[in-house]
Design a protein around this motif. Sequence first.
Motif, PDB file in Angstrom:
ATOM      1  N   ALA A 492      37.424  21.186  31.057  1.00 46.25           N
ATOM      2  CA  ALA A 492      37.024  21.407  29.444  1.00 46.25           C
ATOM      3  C   ALA A 492      35.840  22.518  29.602  1.00 46.25           C
ATOM      4  O   ALA A 492      35.787  23.188  28.505  1.00 46.25           O
ATOM      5  CB  ALA A 492      36.276  20.029  29.335  1.00 46.25           C
ATOM      6  N   LEU A 493      35.180  22.548  30.492  1.00 50.37           N
ATOM      7  CA  LEU A 493      34.005  23.605  30.702  1.00 50.37           C
ATOM      8  C   LEU A 493      34.527  25.018  30.563  1.00 50.37           C
ATOM      9  O   LEU A 493      33.977  25.694  30.035  1.00 50.37           O
ATOM     10  CB  LEU A 493      33.187  23.247  31.842  1.00 50.37           C
ATOM     11  CG  LEU A 493      31.951  22.187  31.648  1.00 50.37           C
ATOM     12  CD1 LEU A 493      31.294  22.107  33.064  1.00 50.37           C
ATOM     13  CD2 LEU A 493      31.269  21.842  30.295  1.00 50.37           C
ATOM     14  N   GLU A 494      35.726  25.129  31.178  1.00 51.10           N
ATOM     15  CA  GLU A 494      36.256  26.413  31.176  1.00 51.10           C
ATOM     16  C   GLU A 494      36.733  26.848  29.848  1.00 51.10           C
ATOM     17  O   GLU A 494      36.369  27.907  29.325  1.00 51.10           O
ATOM     18  CB  GLU A 494      37.686  26.478  32.136  1.00 51.10           C
ATOM     19  CG  GLU A 494      37.403  27.236  33.271  1.00 51.10           C
ATOM     20  CD  GLU A 494      38.636  27.051  34.182  1.00 51.10           C
ATOM     21  OE1 GLU A 494      39.750  27.435  33.651  1.00 51.10           O
ATOM     22  OE2 GLU A 494      38.454  26.656  35.291  1.00 51.10           O
ATOM     23  N   ILE A 495      37.230  25.856  29.005  1.00 52.28           N
ATOM     24  CA  ILE A 495      37.450  26.171  27.797  1.00 52.28           C
ATOM     25  C   ILE A 495      36.334  26.537  26.802  1.00 52.28           C
ATOM     26  O   ILE A 495      36.505  27.308  26.049  1.00 52.28           O
ATOM     27  CB  ILE A 495      38.315  24.759  27.084  1.00 52.28           C
ATOM     28  CG1 ILE A 495      39.550  24.648  27.720  1.00 52.28           C
ATOM     29  CG2 ILE A 495      38.602  25.112  25.578  1.00 52.28           C
ATOM     30  CD1 ILE A 495      40.078  23.100  27.364  1.00 52.28           C
ATOM     31  N   LEU A 496      35.343  25.916  27.031  1.00 55.28           N
ATOM     32  CA  LEU A 496      34.014  26.121  26.203  1.00 55.28           C
ATOM     33  C   LEU A 496      33.557  27.652  26.594  1.00 55.28           C
ATOM     34  O   LEU A 496      32.979  28.354  25.899  1.00 55.28           O
ATOM     35  CB  LEU A 496      32.929  24.900  26.325  1.00 55.28           C
ATOM     36  CG  LEU A 496      33.259  23.693  25.786  1.00 55.28           C
ATOM     37  CD1 LEU A 496      32.069  22.783  26.159  1.00 55.28           C
ATOM     38  CD2 LEU A 496      33.740  23.665  24.175  1.00 55.28           C
ATOM     39  N   ALA A 497      33.490  27.687  27.944  1.00 57.18           N
ATOM     40  CA  ALA A 497      32.989  29.062  28.694  1.00 57.18           C
ATOM     41  C   ALA A 497      33.518  30.164  27.935  1.00 57.18           C
ATOM     42  O   ALA A 497      32.988  31.275  27.589  1.00 57.18           O
ATOM     43  CB  ALA A 497      33.023  28.946  29.786  1.00 57.18           C
ATOM     44  N   ALA A 498      34.893  29.965  27.734  1.00 56.46           N
ATOM     45  CA  ALA A 498      35.463  31.294  27.029  1.00 56.46           C
ATOM     46  C   ALA A 498      35.122  31.646  25.745  1.00 56.46           C
ATOM     47  O   ALA A 498      35.319  32.796  25.515  1.00 56.46           O
ATOM     48  CB  ALA A 498      37.154  30.813  26.994  1.00 56.46           C
ATOM     49  N   ARG A 499      34.279  30.708  25.117  1.00 57.62           N
ATOM     50  CA  ARG A 499      33.992  31.019  23.696  1.00 57.62           C
ATOM     51  C   ARG A 499      32.585  31.049  23.636  1.00 57.62           C
ATOM     52  O   ARG A 499      32.093  31.000  22.509  1.00 57.62           O
ATOM     53  CB  ARG A 499      34.430  29.972  22.897  1.00 57.62           C
ATOM     54  CG  ARG A 499      36.140  29.961  22.596  1.00 57.62           C
ATOM     55  CD  ARG A 499      36.233  31.152  21.619  1.00 57.62           C
ATOM     56  NE  ARG A 499      37.628  30.918  21.079  1.00 57.62           N
ATOM     57  CZ  ARG A 499      37.710  31.128  19.720  1.00 57.62           C
ATOM     58  NH1 ARG A 499      36.838  31.542  18.987  1.00 57.62           N
ATOM     59  NH2 ARG A 499      39.181  31.053  19.115  1.00 57.62           N
ATOM     60  N   ARG A 500      31.924  30.865  24.668  1.00 57.01           N
ATOM     61  CA  ARG A 500      30.291  30.964  24.516  1.00 57.01           C
ATOM     62  C   ARG A 500      29.627  31.619  25.900  1.00 57.01           C
ATOM     63  O   ARG A 500      30.307  31.936  26.785  1.00 57.01           O
ATOM     64  CB  ARG A 500      29.833  29.432  24.834  1.00 57.01           C
ATOM     65  CG  ARG A 500      30.139  28.420  23.716  1.00 57.01           C
ATOM     66  CD  ARG A 500      29.718  27.104  23.723  1.00 57.01           C
ATOM     67  NE  ARG A 500      30.820  26.597  22.706  1.00 57.01           N
ATOM     68  CZ  ARG A 500      30.422  25.141  22.317  1.00 57.01           C
ATOM     69  NH1 ARG A 500      29.501  24.507  22.621  1.00 57.01           N
ATOM     70  NH2 ARG A 500      31.234  24.904  21.334  1.00 57.01           N
ATOM     71  N   PRO A 501      28.474  32.308  25.408  1.00 59.55           N
ATOM     72  CA  PRO A 501      27.878  33.118  26.538  1.00 59.55           C
ATOM     73  C   PRO A 501      27.434  32.429  27.855  1.00 59.55           C
ATOM     74  O   PRO A 501      27.482  31.395  27.538  1.00 59.55           O
ATOM     75  CB  PRO A 501      26.433  33.449  25.662  1.00 59.55           C
ATOM     76  CG  PRO A 501      26.372  33.056  24.559  1.00 59.55           C
ATOM     77  CD  PRO A 501      27.671  31.967  24.475  1.00 59.55           C
ATOM     78  N   PRO A 502      27.516  33.040  28.943  1.00 60.79           N
ATOM     79  CA  PRO A 502      27.457  32.481  29.975  1.00 60.79           C
ATOM     80  C   PRO A 502      25.984  31.833  30.128  1.00 60.79           C
ATOM     81  O   PRO A 502      25.816  30.918  31.045  1.00 60.79           O
ATOM     82  CB  PRO A 502      27.389  33.462  31.152  1.00 60.79           C
ATOM     83  CG  PRO A 502      27.811  34.893  30.402  1.00 60.79           C
ATOM     84  CD  PRO A 502      27.914  34.552  29.005  1.00 60.79           C
ATOM     85  N   GLY A 503      25.089  32.121  29.430  1.00 60.64           N
ATOM     86  CA  GLY A 503      23.759  31.530  29.506  1.00 60.64           C
ATOM     87  C   GLY A 503      23.550  30.352  28.543  1.00 60.64           C
ATOM     88  O   GLY A 503      22.498  30.042  28.589  1.00 60.64           O
ATOM     89  N   THR A 504      24.375  29.922  28.013  1.00 67.75           N
ATOM     90  CA  THR A 504      24.533  28.890  27.181  1.00 67.75           C
ATOM     91  C   THR A 504      24.031  27.596  27.945  1.00 67.75           C
ATOM     92  O   THR A 504      24.639  27.344  28.948  1.00 67.75           O
ATOM     93  CB  THR A 504      26.179  28.361  26.408  1.00 67.75           C
ATOM     94  OG1 THR A 504      26.406  29.331  25.846  1.00 67.75           O
ATOM     95  CG2 THR A 504      26.073  27.018  25.762  1.00 67.75           C
ATOM     96  N   PRO A 505      23.082  27.058  27.476  1.00 64.37           N
ATOM     97  CA  PRO A 505      22.474  25.690  28.109  1.00 64.37           C
ATOM     98  C   PRO A 505      23.339  24.488  28.303  1.00 64.37           C
ATOM     99  O   PRO A 505      24.349  24.328  27.206  1.00 64.37           O
ATOM    100  CB  PRO A 505      21.306  25.221  27.282  1.00 64.37           C
ATOM    101  CG  PRO A 505      21.390  25.958  26.210  1.00 64.37           C
ATOM    102  CD  PRO A 505      22.398  27.134  26.062  1.00 64.37           C
TER     103      PRO A 505
END
Length: 562
Positions: A492-505
Motif C-alpha cells: 500500500a505504501l508503495e502505491i502512495l509513494a509513487a504519488r507523493r514526495p519522499p519527504g511525506t510524513p
Amino acid sequence: MLAAALGGSGQWDVRVYSGSVGEALRAAFAECSAVVSFLATGATVRVLAPVLGDKTTDPAVVCVDEARRFAIALLGGHHGANDLARRVADVFGPGCQAVVTTASDAIGVAALDGFGADLGFGVADPELLAPVGAAVLSGSPVNLLVDRQWPLPALPPNVCSDAGGAYTIAISDLADEPAERTLRYRPPSLVVGVGASRGASADEILETIDAALAAGNLSAVSVARLASLDIKASEPGLVEAAARRGWPVEFYPAAQLAQVPVPNPSPVVSASTGTASVAEAAARYDGPGRPLADLVVEKVKSARATAMATAAVGRLRPRGRLALIGLGPGARDLLAPRAVEELRRAAVVVGLDQYLAQIGDLLRPGTQVVASGLGAEEERARGAVELARTGQAVALVGSGDAGVYAMASPALDYADRDDIDVLCVPGVTAATAASNVLGAALGHDHCAISLSDLHTPWPVIERRVRAAAEGDFVVSFYNPRSRQRDWQLGAALEILAARRPPGTPIGWVRNASRADQSYGVTTLDLFDPAVVDMYTVVIVGCSQSRIVAGRFVTPRGYTWAA
Ligand code: SAH
C-alpha cells in the motif's frame, strides 16, 4: 438535632448516651440495635474492638466527624449501617455525605424510584420505595416477580425470583390488589382498541373500556394508549374519554387494520368502514412492520341500551434494547460519559473479554457478562441481537467506535426486523486518537482504509489505496499488519509513494491512549513497516502534510500549492 430527627420518624426509639465517651459508647453498643458515634473512626474502633462479635447480631455503627461532613458506615454496612449513614447524612443536610464502602453500594445499584421510568413504568405503591430500596441496597434478599422479560437495567443478585426475602418487587399489568410488602410496578403494556359510533358519549366509551379491562383483570395504569380507526379521530366522545384519563390515542387507517388477524371480524363493520374489525385490530396493531400485540381481551360491547361503543385489549410485546457502544481507544477518560450511562443501563453486556475486563468496574452489580475471545465477530453480533430479542437490555461493546470496522454493522444487518430498539453511542476511533498523539495529521481531507484482506479481497483494497493516492487524501491504515498479513502495508505504501514526495510524513501509533502507548513520526522514504503490528494505526500524510517541530501536521490552509 439528630436524636430529634431520627426519633421523630417513629422508626427508632432514640437514646442519647453521654459522659465518659468510652463507657457511653460501649453501653450504647450493648443496649442498642444501631449506634451513631460522634468519635473519630479510630477512637470508635479502639473502644469497640474488645466487644465486637458477629456482624449479624452486633449493632450497626455509624461514625460522624466533628464538622458533620461525613456519616461513615463503619460496622454492619449490610445490617443497617449503610441505611443509617444515609439517614444521618440527610438529617445533617447537603454538607454531609454518607460514606459507604461495601462493594455493591460502591458500584451503584439501580435506584428504585426511577426504575423502569424510561420505559414508562408506574409505581403503584410509592410508600414502599424507601423500605424496599433499603433492602435492595443492604443486600437482603428481595423477591422479584416479573410477568415478562423487560429491558430493565440489572438488579443486584440479592433481588431474584424466590429470593425468600421480606419484600417483593412485582412487575405486572394485572389489576392485583395491594399485597403487604410488595412494591408493584405497572408497565405500559396495554393498548385498548376502541370502536365508537358517531355521537357515542365519553361516559359510555369509558364504561366499555373499564369493562374490557375488568374482563381481563387488567390495571388501567398499564394502559399505554387507546387506538381506533382514523375516521374516528375527531369523534368528540372518544377524544374526551382519552383526555379524562390522560391516555394518548392513536388512529390508524382502515387498510392497515384490515390486515390484522382478529377472532371476531364483522362483515357489517367491514362494509361501512373497510376493516372487519376496529377494536380488536386497533388493540393489536403497533405500526408498520412491528410485531402485533397479543389480544388479551376480545371485543366487549357497551352494556348500555344505546350500544355505541366497543373495546378490546392488546398486550404489547416488550421491545428489547440493544446499545452499540464504542469504548474509545483505551484510556478511561476517553470513554464517553454517555457510554458509561448506557453500560449501566444494560442488564447484559456482550463483547471481547479484553474490553470487558477494562470496564467491569463500571457495570451495575448483577449485570450478566457475555465475554468471548477474538474472532467469531458475526456470532457475537448475532448473539447480542438474539438476546435483545428476548426483551432484555443488551449492550454490545467494542473498542474505538463500534461502527468503525467493528460490530455495529453485522449487528444491524442481523437486526432486520423492527422488533427491538437500537441505539449507538460513538467512541473515539483509532484514527483520531492517533492523529492527536502525532499532532494534527487529519487536518484536511482524509480517509481510512483497513488492510485486512480476511473479509475484503486484496484487489478491492488496492483499488481504494490507488484512489486515495490519486485523490491526495491523508490515509489512516487500520489493521495494517499482523503475523499472517505482513506484506500488505508495504504494498500500500508503495502505491502512495509513487504519488507523493519522499519527504511525506508518516506516523504510527501503537496502543494509542493505553498505558503502553508508543508512536513515531518519520517520512515515507525512511519508514520501516516492520515496526507496525495489529495494535497500531498508521497515518500517511498528503502532499501538503509537514513535520513541524517533530509533529505531524496536515495544513488546514486553502493556499494550496496545486
Ligand atoms: N472500532 C475500532 C477499530 C477496530 S479495527 C476503532 O474505531 O478504533 C482494529 C484496528 O484498529 C487495529 O488493528 C488497529 O489498527 C486499530 N486500533 C484500535 N485501537 C487502537 C489503539 N488504541 N491504538 C492504535 N490502533 C488501534
